[in-house]
Design an enzyme around this catalytic site. Structure first.
Site, PDB file in Angstrom:
ATOM      1  N   HIS A 155       0.825  -1.227   0.000  1.00  0.00           N
ATOM      2  CA  HIS A 155       0.000   0.000   0.000  1.00  0.00           C
ATOM      3  C   HIS A 155       0.848   1.260   0.000  1.00  0.00           C
ATOM      4  CE1 HIS A 155      -3.371  -2.632   1.395  1.00  0.00           C
ATOM      5  NE2 HIS A 155      -2.390  -3.210   2.084  1.00  0.00           N
ATOM      6  N   SER A 276      14.326  20.069 -18.452  1.00  0.00           N
ATOM      7  CA  SER A 276      13.122  20.844 -18.728  1.00  0.00           C
ATOM      8  C   SER A 276      13.493  22.071 -19.553  1.00  0.00           C
ATOM      9  CB  SER A 276      12.490  21.283 -17.407  1.00  0.00           C
ATOM     10  OG  SER A 276      11.694  22.429 -17.599  1.00  0.00           O
ATOM     11  N   LYS A 282      15.665  20.721 -13.389  1.00  0.00           N
ATOM     12  CA  LYS A 282      14.987  19.432 -13.568  1.00  0.00           C
ATOM     13  C   LYS A 282      15.846  18.371 -14.234  1.00  0.00           C
ATOM     14  CE  LYS A 282      11.253  18.423 -12.816  1.00  0.00           C
ATOM     15  NZ  LYS A 282      10.043  18.670 -13.586  1.00  0.00           N
ATOM     16  N   GLU A 289       9.368   6.788 -17.934  1.00  0.00           N
ATOM     17  CA  GLU A 289       7.985   7.211 -18.190  1.00  0.00           C
ATOM     18  C   GLU A 289       7.520   6.717 -19.553  1.00  0.00           C
ATOM     19  OE1 GLU A 289       7.463  11.426 -15.976  1.00  0.00           O
ATOM     20  OE2 GLU A 289       9.144  11.307 -17.344  1.00  0.00           O
TER      21      GLU A 289
END
Ligand code: ARG
Length: 458
Positions: A155, A276, A282, A289
């Protein structure tokens, strides 16, 4: 001029030509198509349909066409629909009327099934190699980090202490199942469809056994109608590949989370991240992804195929031409995703310090504390309740379990002894776990060795 237009009065509408063409994606099957045609020609010579000179002319012509396609010299055109028609018309153009004998006893319906089966046999082998490579990288990584303790989660909450070795080996075993699944699916793939014709076989005594042997199939399809309508082998392949993508996607998700500043358990290699355009600080985990994102499309490929086939009447229907793009997409995507994941696992850094801190600042040893009480004779449910109350107390005081002194512990149960501190110490926990497959130093070590031997068998 089309190879099938004998019964037609009018010409095909150009938009229909474009609409029905598959050459822009099925051209990749040209090697298989030519290999199949050469075997077919050999067989036609054996049964007396072709003379040996005719067979040789056909086979030489086919070899030259392969070279032309490899060099990009054959122009593809929608009016010739697909790869089969391109090769056959070029053959006739090249060697003349002899070329018109090649398609004897054959239909594009059994031909396409043959091409795809040959193609898949090769591609599945390549996927297996990439998968094996990733499995080797994971084993090396597990070996390197087998002592690095970290929290295991359920969880998304800290659950029990494990090692990074044990954690990453979980993915090893998922992907090992995937490898075995690919091997299993090859059985249904390894069946010769050629000789089924359009739907019903032939009055010409085609020697299917010879073609089977010649093309290296283990079996011959048993029912001509089933053969030309069957795409189960494509679904098996895409399912197997979708499962790999599912596993890679979950691993990506883990690593994306672990690489956040909040976790900082891993640091991904710069070479697989991007920056970025606006935020100078970044470093984004785009590679992972994208693996996660591409998994969605591959799972979509599987459902495209299911949906494509579920309503089709017997036997071949042109809808089936739409099977190729999802199939090819799934195969291409998994090949690259396996490579990307391998680079990532090999090159990322893990922050043992951070993972250790997360272990020590948690209440995870509550489980082992409960087991300690059980071994001292307390019924499990009671032990669970006792430790639960101790956790609440420690939480109120803002300390971990091991900071509670023994007198305080005895207020919860009189069986507590000094040895409890050793029992709940993370390294000791990893030494003491006894069950097969457990997160313990010894068990991880044993399985790494066992699986190295498995990988060495390839
Ligand atoms: N391009 C077709 C396909 O991929 C080949 C089979 C065509 N058969 C036919 N009867 N039109 O499905």
């Amino acid at each position: 001029m089309k190879l099938w237009d004998g019964r037609f009065k009018e010409k095909t509408d150009p938009i229909m030509e474009r609409f029905s063409a598959s050459i822009h994606f099925d051209w990749v099957l040209f090697r298989q198509d030519i290999e199949g045609s050469k075997a077919h020609a050999d067989m036609l010579e054996r049964i007396g349909i072709l003379t040996s000179e005719e067979r040789d002319a056909i086979k030489n012509g086919l070899d030259r066409i392969r070279e032309e396609i490899e060099k990009g010299e054959l122009t593809f055109t929608s009016s010739l629909e697909d790869i089969h028609m391109h090769i056959e018309s070029r053959l006739i153009e090249m060697i003349g009327d002899v070329g018109r004998k090649l398609h004897t006893g054959r239909s594009r319906n059994d031909q396409i099934s043959l091409d795809m089966r040959l193609f898949l046999k090769e591609r599945v082998g390549e996927i297996e190699n990439n998968l094996l490579n990733l499995l080797r990288i994971i084993i090396d990584r597990a070996q390197r980090d087998k002592e690095a303790i970290m929290p295991g989660y359920t969880h998304m909450q800290r659950a029990q202490v494990v090692t990074f070795g044990h954690y990453i080996m979980a993915y090893y075993f998922m992907l090992k199942r995937d490898l075995e699944r690919l091997k299993d699916m090859k059985k249904n793939l390894d069946v010769l469809p050629l000789g089924s014709g359009a739907i019903a076989g032939s009055t010409i005594p085609l020697d299917r056994e010879y073609v089977r042997e010649r093309l290296g199939f283990t079996d011959i399809s048993a029912n001509s109608m089933d053969t030309v309508s069957d795409r189960d082998f494509c679904l098996d392949a895409v399912y197997s590949v979708a499962m790999i993508m599912l596993h890679l996607s979950r691993l990506s998700e883990d690593l994306i989370i672990f690489s956040t500043q909040e976790f900082s358990f891993v640091s991904l290699p710069d070479s697989l991240c991007t920056g970025s355009s606006l935020m100078p600080h970044k470093k984004n985990p785009d590679s992972l992804e994208l693996v996660r994102g591409k998994a969605a499309r591959v799972i979509g490929d599987l459902f495209s195929l299911f949906t494509l086939l579920k309503g089709l009447p017997m036997t071949y229907n042109r809808d089936m031409q739409e099977d190729k793009e999802p199939l090819f997409h799934a195969l291409d995507t998994v090949m690259e995703s396996l490579v990307i994941m391998g680079l990532c696992i090999k090159e990322m850094d893990i922050n043992t310090q951070k993972m250790q801190e997360a272990v020590f600042s948690s209440y995870m040893p509550a489980v082992e504390m409960t087991e300690y009480l059980v071994l001292k004779g307390i019924p499990f449910r009671d032990a669970h309740a006792i430790v639960g109350k101790m956790v609440r107390e420690c939480e109120n005081r803002g300390i971990p379990l091991y900071k509670m002194d023994i007198d305080d512990m005895r207020l919860f149960s009189s069986v507590f002894d000094e040895d409890v501190y050793g029992y709940i110490e993370p390294d000791n926990i990893l030494r003491n776990r006894k069950t097969i497959g457990a997160a313990s130093f010894d068990e991880v070590e044993r399985l790494i060795e066992r699986e190295k031997a498995y990988l060495n068998s390839f």
